[in-house]
Design a protein around this motif. Sequence first.
Motif, short mmCIF file in Angstrom:
data_model
loop_
_atom_site.label_atom_id
_atom_site.label_comp_id
_atom_site.label_asym_id
_atom_site.label_seq_id
_atom_site.Cartn_x
_atom_site.Cartn_y
_atom_site.Cartn_z
N ARG A 19 0.84 -1.21 0.00
CA ARG A 19 0.00 0.00 0.00
C ARG A 19 0.87 1.25 0.00
N PHE A 44 -7.02 -2.22 -7.72
CA PHE A 44 -7.93 -2.27 -6.58
C PHE A 44 -7.52 -3.42 -5.65
N ARG A 46 -8.88 -5.99 -2.19
CA ARG A 46 -9.99 -6.43 -1.32
C ARG A 46 -9.59 -7.71 -0.59
N TYR B 6 -15.67 -3.40 -7.84
CA TYR B 6 -16.45 -4.24 -6.92
C TYR B 6 -16.17 -5.71 -7.20
N THR B 104 -17.38 -3.40 -2.32
CA THR B 104 -16.44 -2.37 -2.79
C THR B 104 -14.99 -2.81 -2.62
N SER B 106 -11.01 -1.28 -2.66
CA SER B 106 -10.38 0.03 -2.49
C SER B 106 -9.33 0.25 -3.58
N GLU B 107 -9.22 1.50 -3.99
CA GLU B 107 -8.25 1.83 -5.05
C GLU B 107 -6.87 1.99 -4.45
#
Lengths: 112, 112
Positions: A19, A44, A46, B6, B104, B106-107
């Motif tokens: 990150r 992205f 997750r 997503y 969702t 996250s970017e």
Amino acid sequence: MKRFGYTIGVREDKLDEYRQLHAEVWPAVNAAMTACNLRNFTIFLRRFPDGKHYLFMYYEYAGDDYAADMRRLAADRDIQEWWKLTDPCQEPLTDRDPSEWWATMSEVCHND
Amino acid sequence: MKRFGYTIGVREDKLDEYRQLHAEVWPAVNAAMTACNLRNFTIFLRRFPDGKHYLFMYYEYAGDDYAADMRRLAADRDIQEWWKLTDPCQEPLTDRDPSEWWATMSEVCHND
């Protein structure tokens, strides 16, 4: 404009590092991607049901020789230095194509 | 232009049905998404290391009131009929936000 979607795992012990790296992507890395005709590039992240984190990478390709541009990208010195930092954070899917690091996802549908 | 990513699971016994539905998305469904300011909409699919298939949805939003446009989309009759077919094919992530169906992502980074 051709679209591409890829996925890869992130090592849990490297998640913060990954990150942090991407909070300040080197300008030379972005410039190399642009020079190799990659557009609208987004990654992205997750957490998935297996408890691990996965990345999804989306981009479009504006050139006319994708394989040649990808070879050019992989030969870029800044990209090589960048990948030396990012590759150890990633855990590739074991069933990916042998030529791949990130695993190709197939397109199900598209609407402009 | 704001970007969204997503993810959601696909039930293994519904995978073929989901693919078939999306091979010929109803024109009214695409038109409703466009009318609600969704652009460059793509869904990707991949088998993940837990053996299950997951979808990744990417789109951009061209309007100025996302919540209102999403309510408008959800109220569209064709969209409602479409979701009656697609929802049973999907297996939402259990840790998604209670307001969500697709979860969702996250970017992490973006380069135009």
